[in-house]
Design a protein around this motif. Sequence first.
Motif, PDB file in Angstrom:
ATOM      1  N   LYS A 181     116.030  69.453  93.477  1.00  0.00           N
ATOM      2  CA  LYS A 181     114.591  69.526  93.243  1.00  0.00           C
ATOM      3  C   LYS A 181     113.816  69.482  94.558  1.00  0.00           C
ATOM      4  O   LYS A 181     114.214  68.820  95.512  1.00  0.00           O
ATOM      5  CB  LYS A 181     114.116  68.382  92.339  1.00  0.00           C
ATOM      6  N   LYS A 182     112.693  70.163  94.555  1.00  0.00           N
ATOM      7  CA  LYS A 182     111.805  70.173  95.705  1.00  0.00           C
ATOM      8  C   LYS A 182     111.319  68.763  96.044  1.00  0.00           C
ATOM      9  O   LYS A 182     111.260  68.367  97.205  1.00  0.00           O
ATOM     10  CB  LYS A 182     110.606  71.074  95.403  1.00  0.00           C
ATOM     11  N   ASP A 183     110.988  67.999  95.023  1.00  0.00           N
ATOM     12  CA  ASP A 183     110.447  66.658  95.222  1.00  0.00           C
ATOM     13  C   ASP A 183     111.413  65.777  96.016  1.00  0.00           C
ATOM     14  O   ASP A 183     111.003  64.992  96.868  1.00  0.00           O
ATOM     15  CB  ASP A 183     110.137  66.026  93.864  1.00  0.00           C
ATOM     16  N   GLN A 184     112.704  65.907  95.752  1.00  0.00           N
ATOM     17  CA  GLN A 184     113.714  65.123  96.473  1.00  0.00           C
ATOM     18  C   GLN A 184     113.676  65.461  97.961  1.00  0.00           C
ATOM     19  O   GLN A 184     113.696  64.562  98.820  1.00  0.00           O
ATOM     20  CB  GLN A 184     115.104  65.422  95.904  1.00  0.00           C
ATOM     21  N   LEU A 185     113.625  66.729  98.263  1.00  0.00           N
ATOM     22  CA  LEU A 185     113.599  67.153  99.660  1.00  0.00           C
ATOM     23  C   LEU A 185     112.341  66.677 100.367  1.00  0.00           C
ATOM     24  O   LEU A 185     112.388  66.161 101.485  1.00  0.00           O
ATOM     25  CB  LEU A 185     113.706  68.672  99.746  1.00  0.00           C
ATOM     26  N   MET A 186     111.198  66.813  99.704  1.00  0.00           N
ATOM     27  CA  MET A 186     109.941  66.456 100.338  1.00  0.00           C
ATOM     28  C   MET A 186     109.847  64.967 100.656  1.00  0.00           C
ATOM     29  O   MET A 186     109.193  64.559 101.613  1.00  0.00           O
ATOM     30  CB  MET A 186     108.758  66.876  99.448  1.00  0.00           C
ATOM     31  N   LYS A 187     110.499  64.127  99.860  1.00  0.00           N
ATOM     32  CA  LYS A 187     110.425  62.679 100.079  1.00  0.00           C
ATOM     33  C   LYS A 187     111.512  62.160 101.014  1.00  0.00           C
ATOM     34  O   LYS A 187     111.382  61.077 101.574  1.00  0.00           O
ATOM     35  CB  LYS A 187     110.503  61.938  98.741  1.00  0.00           C
ATOM     36  N   LEU A 188     112.585  62.945 101.193  1.00  0.00           N
ATOM     37  CA  LEU A 188     113.683  62.479 102.037  1.00  0.00           C
ATOM     38  C   LEU A 188     113.704  63.160 103.404  1.00  0.00           C
ATOM     39  O   LEU A 188     114.088  62.539 104.401  1.00  0.00           O
ATOM     40  CB  LEU A 188     115.022  62.716 101.333  1.00  0.00           C
TER      41      LEU A 188
ATOM     42  N   THR B  94     115.669  49.379  84.217  1.00  0.00           N
ATOM     43  CA  THR B  94     115.097  49.249  85.552  1.00  0.00           C
ATOM     44  C   THR B  94     113.747  49.956  85.619  1.00  0.00           C
ATOM     45  O   THR B  94     113.319  50.607  84.665  1.00  0.00           O
ATOM     46  CB  THR B  94     116.048  49.833  86.612  1.00  0.00           C
ATOM     47  N   ARG B  95     113.076  49.813  86.777  1.00  0.00           N
ATOM     48  CA  ARG B  95     111.747  50.412  87.008  1.00  0.00           C
ATOM     49  C   ARG B  95     110.737  49.901  85.990  1.00  0.00           C
ATOM     50  O   ARG B  95     109.904  50.649  85.476  1.00  0.00           O
ATOM     51  CB  ARG B  95     111.812  51.939  86.963  1.00  0.00           C
ATOM     52  N   LEU B  96     110.830  48.624  85.658  1.00  0.00           N
ATOM     53  CA  LEU B  96     109.913  48.037  84.691  1.00  0.00           C
ATOM     54  C   LEU B  96     108.871  47.180  85.389  1.00  0.00           C
ATOM     55  O   LEU B  96     109.042  46.767  86.534  1.00  0.00           O
ATOM     56  CB  LEU B  96     110.695  47.169  83.696  1.00  0.00           C
ATOM     57  N   ASP B  97     107.813  46.869  84.693  1.00  0.00           N
ATOM     58  CA  ASP B  97     106.803  45.937  85.173  1.00  0.00           C
ATOM     59  C   ASP B  97     107.426  44.547  85.287  1.00  0.00           C
ATOM     60  O   ASP B  97     108.118  44.080  84.387  1.00  0.00           O
ATOM     61  CB  ASP B  97     105.639  45.905  84.179  1.00  0.00           C
ATOM     62  N   ASP B  98     107.207  43.863  86.444  1.00  0.00           N
ATOM     63  CA  ASP B  98     107.751  42.523  86.635  1.00  0.00           C
ATOM     64  C   ASP B  98     107.325  41.572  85.521  1.00  0.00           C
ATOM     65  O   ASP B  98     108.007  40.586  85.237  1.00  0.00           O
ATOM     66  CB  ASP B  98     107.296  41.942  87.980  1.00  0.00           C
ATOM     67  N   GLU B  99     106.205  41.852  84.882  1.00  0.00           N
ATOM     68  CA  GLU B  99     105.688  40.952  83.854  1.00  0.00           C
ATOM     69  C   GLU B  99     106.256  41.250  82.470  1.00  0.00           C
ATOM     70  O   GLU B  99     105.929  40.569  81.501  1.00  0.00           O
ATOM     71  CB  GLU B  99     104.150  41.071  83.803  1.00  0.00           C
ATOM     72  N   HIS B 100     107.094  42.259  82.364  1.00  0.00           N
ATOM     73  CA  HIS B 100     107.609  42.615  81.041  1.00  0.00           C
ATOM     74  C   HIS B 100     108.497  41.511  80.484  1.00  0.00           C
ATOM     75  O   HIS B 100     109.315  40.930  81.194  1.00  0.00           O
ATOM     76  CB  HIS B 100     108.406  43.916  81.106  1.00  0.00           C
ATOM     77  N   ASN B 101     108.352  41.227  79.214  1.00  0.00           N
ATOM     78  CA  ASN B 101     109.158  40.208  78.553  1.00  0.00           C
ATOM     79  C   ASN B 101     110.137  40.849  77.581  1.00  0.00           C
ATOM     80  O   ASN B 101     109.770  41.713  76.775  1.00  0.00           O
ATOM     81  CB  ASN B 101     108.259  39.232  77.777  1.00  0.00           C
TER      82      ASN B 101
ATOM     83  N   SER C  54     126.840  54.527  72.848  1.00  0.00           N
ATOM     84  CA  SER C  54     127.438  53.308  73.377  1.00  0.00           C
ATOM     85  C   SER C  54     126.809  52.857  74.692  1.00  0.00           C
ATOM     86  O   SER C  54     126.804  51.662  74.992  1.00  0.00           O
ATOM     87  CB  SER C  54     128.942  53.511  73.591  1.00  0.00           C
ATOM     88  N   ARG C  55     126.263  53.799  75.454  1.00  0.00           N
ATOM     89  CA  ARG C  55     125.752  53.464  76.782  1.00  0.00           C
ATOM     90  C   ARG C  55     124.420  54.164  77.021  1.00  0.00           C
ATOM     91  O   ARG C  55     124.295  55.366  76.763  1.00  0.00           O
ATOM     92  CB  ARG C  55     126.763  53.878  77.865  1.00  0.00           C
ATOM     93  N   LEU C  56     123.446  53.411  77.529  1.00  0.00           N
ATOM     94  CA  LEU C  56     122.126  53.965  77.830  1.00  0.00           C
ATOM     95  C   LEU C  56     121.834  53.719  79.300  1.00  0.00           C
ATOM     96  O   LEU C  56     121.531  52.600  79.704  1.00  0.00           O
ATOM     97  CB  LEU C  56     121.060  53.323  76.937  1.00  0.00           C
ATOM     98  N   TRP C  57     121.947  54.755  80.119  1.00  0.00           N
ATOM     99  CA  TRP C  57     121.772  54.628  81.567  1.00  0.00           C
ATOM    100  C   TRP C  57     120.403  55.123  82.038  1.00  0.00           C
ATOM    101  O   TRP C  57     120.018  54.863  83.168  1.00  0.00           O
ATOM    102  CB  TRP C  57     122.872  55.403  82.297  1.00  0.00           C
ATOM    103  N   CYS C  58     119.692  55.853  81.185  1.00  0.00           N
ATOM    104  CA  CYS C  58     118.349  56.317  81.539  1.00  0.00           C
ATOM    105  C   CYS C  58     117.356  55.200  81.208  1.00  0.00           C
ATOM    106  O   CYS C  58     117.217  54.823  80.038  1.00  0.00           O
ATOM    107  CB  CYS C  58     117.999  57.576  80.758  1.00  0.00           C
ATOM    108  N   PRO C  59     116.682  54.615  82.227  1.00  0.00           N
ATOM    109  CA  PRO C  59     115.801  53.474  81.978  1.00  0.00           C
ATOM    110  C   PRO C  59     114.737  53.743  80.920  1.00  0.00           C
ATOM    111  O   PRO C  59     114.440  52.873  80.100  1.00  0.00           O
ATOM    112  CB  PRO C  59     115.173  53.209  83.352  1.00  0.00           C
TER     113      PRO C  59
ATOM    114  N   GLY D 243     121.688  62.116  90.995  1.00  0.00           N
ATOM    115  CA  GLY D 243     121.924  61.004  90.091  1.00  0.00           C
ATOM    116  C   GLY D 243     121.315  59.691  90.525  1.00  0.00           C
ATOM    117  O   GLY D 243     121.576  58.652  89.916  1.00  0.00           O
ATOM    118  N   ASN D 244     120.511  59.683  91.592  1.00  0.00           N
ATOM    119  CA  ASN D 244     119.909  58.449  92.101  1.00  0.00           C
ATOM    120  C   ASN D 244     118.395  58.567  92.170  1.00  0.00           C
ATOM    121  O   ASN D 244     117.856  59.667  92.287  1.00  0.00           O
ATOM    122  CB  ASN D 244     120.451  58.129  93.498  1.00  0.00           C
ATOM    123  N   ASP D 245     117.712  57.417  92.126  1.00  0.00           N
ATOM    124  CA  ASP D 245     116.263  57.458  92.268  1.00  0.00           C
ATOM    125  C   ASP D 245     115.893  57.498  93.747  1.00  0.00           C
ATOM    126  O   ASP D 245     116.628  57.012  94.617  1.00  0.00           O
ATOM    127  CB  ASP D 245     115.603  56.259  91.574  1.00  0.00           C
TER     128      ASP D 245
END
Length: 561
Positions: free
Chosen positions: A104-111, A351-358, A324-329, A54-56
Amino acid sequence: MEAVIKLLGLGTLDVRFVVIHGIGGIGKTTLAKAIFERISSQFQSCSFLLDIRGNDILTLRKKLSRDILGLQHSKVIDAYERRDMIEERLHDKKVILILDDMDKKDQLMKLAGESSWFGPGSRIIITTRNTHFLAPQTDYQDDNIIPLNHQDFYFYEMKIMELGHALQLFSKHSFKSDSPPRDYVNISCEFVNTSGGLPLALEVIGSFLHLRSMRTWKDTLKKLQTIPNTEVKKKLLISYEELDFSQQQIFLDIACHFIGEKESTHITCGKLVIFSTSFGLNVLIHLSLIKVNEDDRLWMHNQLGDLGREIVEQECVRNPEERSRLWCPKTASNVIQNNLGTKNIVALKLTRLDDEHNFTSGEFSRLPSLRFLELDGGNFVGDFKNLLFNLTWLCWRHCPSELHATGLRLKKLTVLKLSESDIMEDWNGWGACMVNDNLKVIYLESCNYLKRTPNFSKCLNLKRLVLKNCTRLEEIDSSINQLGHLKYLELDGMDRPLQRIPPISLLPYAIDGMKSLSVLKVEKQDGIRELPPSIEGLQVLKHMSLSGCCNFVELLIPLES
């Protein structure tokens, strides 16, 4: 537990991965925690990464850096760059690392990609519902499979609890004793059998039945008996459906947005300030639907978190904007950028947006019910007068140094959290956020251009103020002395190499106006030499910490003769 301890082989110098697997709710995380508490003292460094699914990855790697390497990172670093740094710093350390709920494999490989990352004797414990991604027979066209071509991995399958132990666990929650009363023995055994012996189901159902009538027990048993043992969430749904509307809303808020949040960030005087009442929170705790873990964070079992999110998804399966709630960025961003917002939405994670996003006023004009907003980067642009008027909680990472919005007034804001931002004392957002009698919590972390805090005279009901890792902070505005309701003040610096630090006052001369202050933490502030003598006026102060203030000389409080 002993079987897993044996698999860990603590006396050997190899690096081992031990995988604890089994269906959700069977107690994998509980077992991993118990093992961690028992053996962590035998290692140089340790880290427990909860709810990986449940975390990035970047958030998890930052926690790993803090826990094992003692590093604080104020800026975003690419996950692979951080991986190289972790590999370099870990290879000679004996560590214990828990990777909870991995899928997921990707989680293991990065941690924890390879045993060569870790020093001799290190142990990595993985909990998972499915070992498919660790299968030894590799289909190289499937990125979710990782080959086990060495002896580093050991597997332990969780078994269903024995009847005696299951009955004892059920009784602890339903009767607050190790066994049921005589009149309840038979029906208690039926509940244990119907729950499939799963610890989570026993805990939640038992807590729900505590002090209930026999009729409620029988009615609940009938409902459970219609649900297959494999469908754990449907069994847990019975407890959710018995909550009143406000309690259900708190449950969904936590499931979708607040798992892992520090309880102390939101609680003052026993009240959960982001919600209208503390009673609902206490009910959820009593029913074992949520917990507050050892480091003061709101915690919910993965199965319960999944249940909450599924309930929200079922509000409208095809159109996320009607939920009512949107938790997926990604989903939240699509709704906002396509002007699909509706009055149904009360919580957004962008979250995970471009700093320049308006974010334009037009986009937010379609969200009159929004209470919780989490941002990472971006800026407000346009006329925000009469917008976001129900916003209660604002968390903004990489907040811009200048807001481009006009007319913004967050009159119902209760919690303000800003982190890793370039804001300064004259930031034009302070007025929008702090001209507000409702504001109870300000939490600023890694705002490294902030030398002086803003004026607090317009938020006199503030109860909790935290400034953490704001490396250039030199002065707290004197208006802090007007905060007669402030109960908790934390000024936490960061560990630095030994060097000469110029003295700073930080706190103003007069602080005795904070009549309600019970906790004062001034930690890792090497520039602090002394505290003002007016500290003696803090009559209800119960806890004070000066940990890590290496150059502190004296506490200027007159001694009684």
